[in-house]
Design a protein around this motif. Structure first.
Motif, PDB file in Angstrom:
ATOM      1  N   CYS A  53       0.819  -0.989  -0.394  1.00  0.00           N
ATOM      2  CA  CYS A  53      -0.051  -0.591   0.430  1.00  0.00           C
ATOM      3  C   CYS A  53       0.858   1.707  -0.251  1.00  0.00           C
ATOM      4  N   PRO A  74      -0.578   3.807  -3.103  1.00  0.00           N
ATOM      5  CA  PRO A  74      -1.542   3.326  -3.984  1.00  0.00           C
ATOM      6  C   PRO A  74      -1.964   4.178  -5.566  1.00  0.00           C
ATOM      7  N   TRP A  80      -6.213  -2.023  -5.027  1.00  0.00           N
ATOM      8  CA  TRP A  80      -6.298  -0.814  -4.458  1.00  0.00           C
ATOM      9  C   TRP A  80      -7.512  -0.530  -3.194  1.00  0.00           C
ATOM     10  N   CYS A 114      -6.125  -1.661  -0.162  1.00  0.00           N
ATOM     11  CA  CYS A 114      -6.016  -0.447   0.844  1.00  0.00           C
ATOM     12  C   CYS A 114      -6.773   0.405   1.305  1.00  0.00           C
ATOM     13  N   TYR A 115      -7.687   0.717   0.120  1.00  0.00           N
ATOM     14  CA  TYR A 115      -8.402   2.331   0.544  1.00  0.00           C
ATOM     15  C   TYR A 115      -9.420   1.816   1.953  1.00  0.00           C
ATOM     16  N   THR A 158      -9.130  -0.341   4.315  1.00  0.00           N
ATOM     17  CA  THR A 158      -8.337   0.333   5.142  1.00  0.00           C
ATOM     18  C   THR A 158      -7.393   0.346   5.646  1.00  0.00           C
ATOM     19  N   THR A 159      -7.414   2.135   5.284  1.00  0.00           N
ATOM     20  CA  THR A 159      -6.455   3.492   5.762  1.00  0.00           C
ATOM     21  C   THR A 159      -7.085   3.416   7.689  1.00  0.00           C
ATOM     22  N   TYR A 213      -6.169   8.635  -1.786  1.00  0.00           N
ATOM     23  CA  TYR A 213      -6.599   7.017  -2.737  1.00  0.00           C
ATOM     24  C   TYR A 213      -8.096   9.130  -3.785  1.00  0.00           C
TER      25      TYR A 213
END
Lengths: 241, 294
Positions: free
Chosen positions: B5, B8, B16, B19-20, B22-23, B242
């Motif tokens: 990540c 991104p 994507w 990662c998005y 799990t911010t 993101y």
């Protein structure tokens, strides 16, 4: 055992806090990039957060940020739930009657209309603005029908979905949105200069704290650090001091 | 969150989204579901307790106590929730601070109200301004719980007041014939039997309480609706790794599913509870149960 450790940790925290100097609690909205917003990590970020931290560092104060809904941001300040407001709040006479402002840390700028097409009727149509802002007051005085929203995000969404013909907000808030919209949104009409710039709001009785921050903002204007921050967050064409 | 990540901008598709979603901001969003559930778990019994107290007070034979009970029910039920939430929390907080101020700083010579400002001495602040952030958040949460409990307590009081009067007169007369005192009758006859009459009203309240939790943000608690609104809003590349368009619809859709699933679960549990409470009661449903079992 776990409870014991938790209590121990809590005690340690309260003890260390009691020895620390007074904490200044700084209120902001957290929904108005680039002034203040919440970043990917869920932390407050933006021009005002960086500036506020620098002001506190220079004043040798411990500061703690608090995010608060825009609608109740002034009532909670006068009720002493936090000590300052840095939330892109323009200095106006109406607000000055209730709270005090430092000198502005962001020059008087222009507000602008954004519509979904060049022909958007911002003079006689429906214009979106955030509740209790100078922009909302300006639209209410003019010939357009005002439609108010609680958050800045919703005012822009109203234009995208056709509910409003145009949105009226700070130019610097709208600019990144227009840039990123890929031609879907555009500025319409001429910018309108409004307000006396953005300042830090404090309780009227809090004169000492106001003096402190006022002096440091003055210093930062003189040594050019404030200008650097303005350019960093708002780009080269921003009016500087 | 994941090792891939770090940049991104180069990702697409599933990676994507992994990662998005799990911010840190999303984790706060997921945590807010816990906040809402915790609020419900504390508020529901607290409101029931307040409601019981209100109903007992309203039934009292001592006029001033009965007036207090009835006034509580009438005033809180009559004021719009939103007005109550906006006004009451600040007033409640100021009330607490005023009392602490009187106790801790008796020598204070400045007025507490200066123009529109409300100033108490530093030792009377609640929580102290030196307290760590989690103390402030916990305090805000507890004020929210108290406000919810007072509002819903008034409705619960009215439901319980009605339920107490709905217990068949014959039951009370029989108790009197056995020589039970008024308080014995209340404890042994009325309270055990009233729940079956109260449950439809109380289950309504529970459903309304679930749906009222988005009001939390008015009280300064960052709840799921607050995060959904913020996360779903259009994100421009300058302020996030993101960027995306207006995704509020999807976030609110997720909330819709959550609330529907939660109310469905509640209905199932309440139905079972109703069956359990009906057993052996002198009601139509209780009679039907008895016949079916015979």
């Amino acid at each position: 055992m776990k409870t014991l450790m938790m209590t121990g940790a809590a005690l340690a925290l309260t003890a260390s806090a009691a020895f620390a100097q007074d904490v200044i609690r700084m209120g902001t909205e957290g929904a108005y990039p680039p002034y203040n917003y919440i970043d990917d990590n869920g932390e407050l970020a933006g021009f005002e957060i960086e500036l506020g931290n620098e002001l506190c560092a220079r004043a040798e104060l411990t500061c703690e940020w608090v995010s608060n809904d825009w609608d109740s941001i002034i009532p909670n300040l006068v009720s002493s739930n936090y000590d300052t407001i840095m939330a892109g709040m323009s200095i106006t006479d109406e607000r000055d009657e209730v709270i005090d402002f430092t000198q502005n840390y962001y020059p008087p700028t222009e507000s602008a209309y954004v519509g979904a097409s060049e022909e958007a009727d911002f003079e006689g149509g429906v214009v979106a603005a955030q509740t209790a802002t100078i922009q909302a007051a300006h639209v209410a005085e003019g010939g357009a029908a005002l439609i108010e929203f609680a958050t800045p995000e919703e005012t822009v969404a109203a234009v995208r979905n056709g509910e409003a013909d145009a949105v009226f907000a700070d130019y610097d808030f709208l600019k990144p949105i227009v840039d990123a919209s890929g031609g879907e949104l555009m500025f319409v009409g001429d910018p309108v200069p409004l307000g006396g710039g953005i300042g830090m709001g404090l309780r009227e009785s809090d004169t000492e704290l106001k003096e402190t921050f006022d002096t440091i903002i003055g210093e930062m204007k003189e040594d050019g650090t404030l200008n650097e921050m303005l350019v960093k967050w708002f780009g080269e064409e921003i009016t500087t001091y | 969150m994941f090792a891939f990540c770090t940049d991104p901008g180069t990702l697409d598709g599933l990676a994507w989204f992994a990662c998005y979603l799990t911010t840190g901001k999303h984790l706060a969003f997921y945590g807010a579901f816990g906040t809402v559930l915790l609020l419900l778990a504390i508020t529901a019994p607290a409101a029931l307790l307040l409601g019981f107290g209100g109903a007992v007070a309203a039934r009292s034979r001592i006029p001033p106590v009965s007036w207090i009970g009835k006034a509580y029910i009438a005033i809180v039920r009559g004021v719009p929730d939103i007005a109550f939430f906006l006004f009451f929390v600040i007033a409640l907080d100021q009330g607490f601070e005023w009392i602490r101020h009187k106790i801790r700083c008796p020598d204070w010579d400045q007025p507490i109200r200066q123009g529109s400002d409300f100033i108490v001495c530093a030792e009377a602040k609640l929580p102290l301004s030196t307290a760590p952030q989690w103390v402030h958040e916990t305090y805000g949460f507890l004020v929210a719980v108290l406000t919810f409990a007072i509002v819903f307590g008034a409705f619960a009081a009215n439901v319980l007041y009605g339920a107490m009067r709905a217990v068949p007169r014959a039951q009370v007369e029989t108790a009197e014939a056995y020589g039970l005192t008024r308080s014995q009758t209340f404890r042994r006859i009325i309270v055990p039997q009233m729940w079956v009459y109260a449950l439809p009203g109380l289950s309504n309240l529970w459903m309304v309480l679930i749906k009222a939790t988005p009001l939390l943000f008015l009280l300064g608690v960052e709840d799921i609706v607050y995060w959904a609104r913020d996360l779903g809003g259009t994100k421009t590349p300058q302020f996030t790794d993101y960027p995306h368009g207006d995704w509020r619809m999807w976030y609110f859709l997720a909330l819709l599913v959550f609330y529907l699933a939660f109310t469905k679960l509640s209905e199932t549990v309440l139905d079972r509870l109703m069956t359990r409470l009906t057993r052996g009661q002198a009601t139509l449903a209780g009679e039907a149960q008895r016949k079916a079992g015979a």
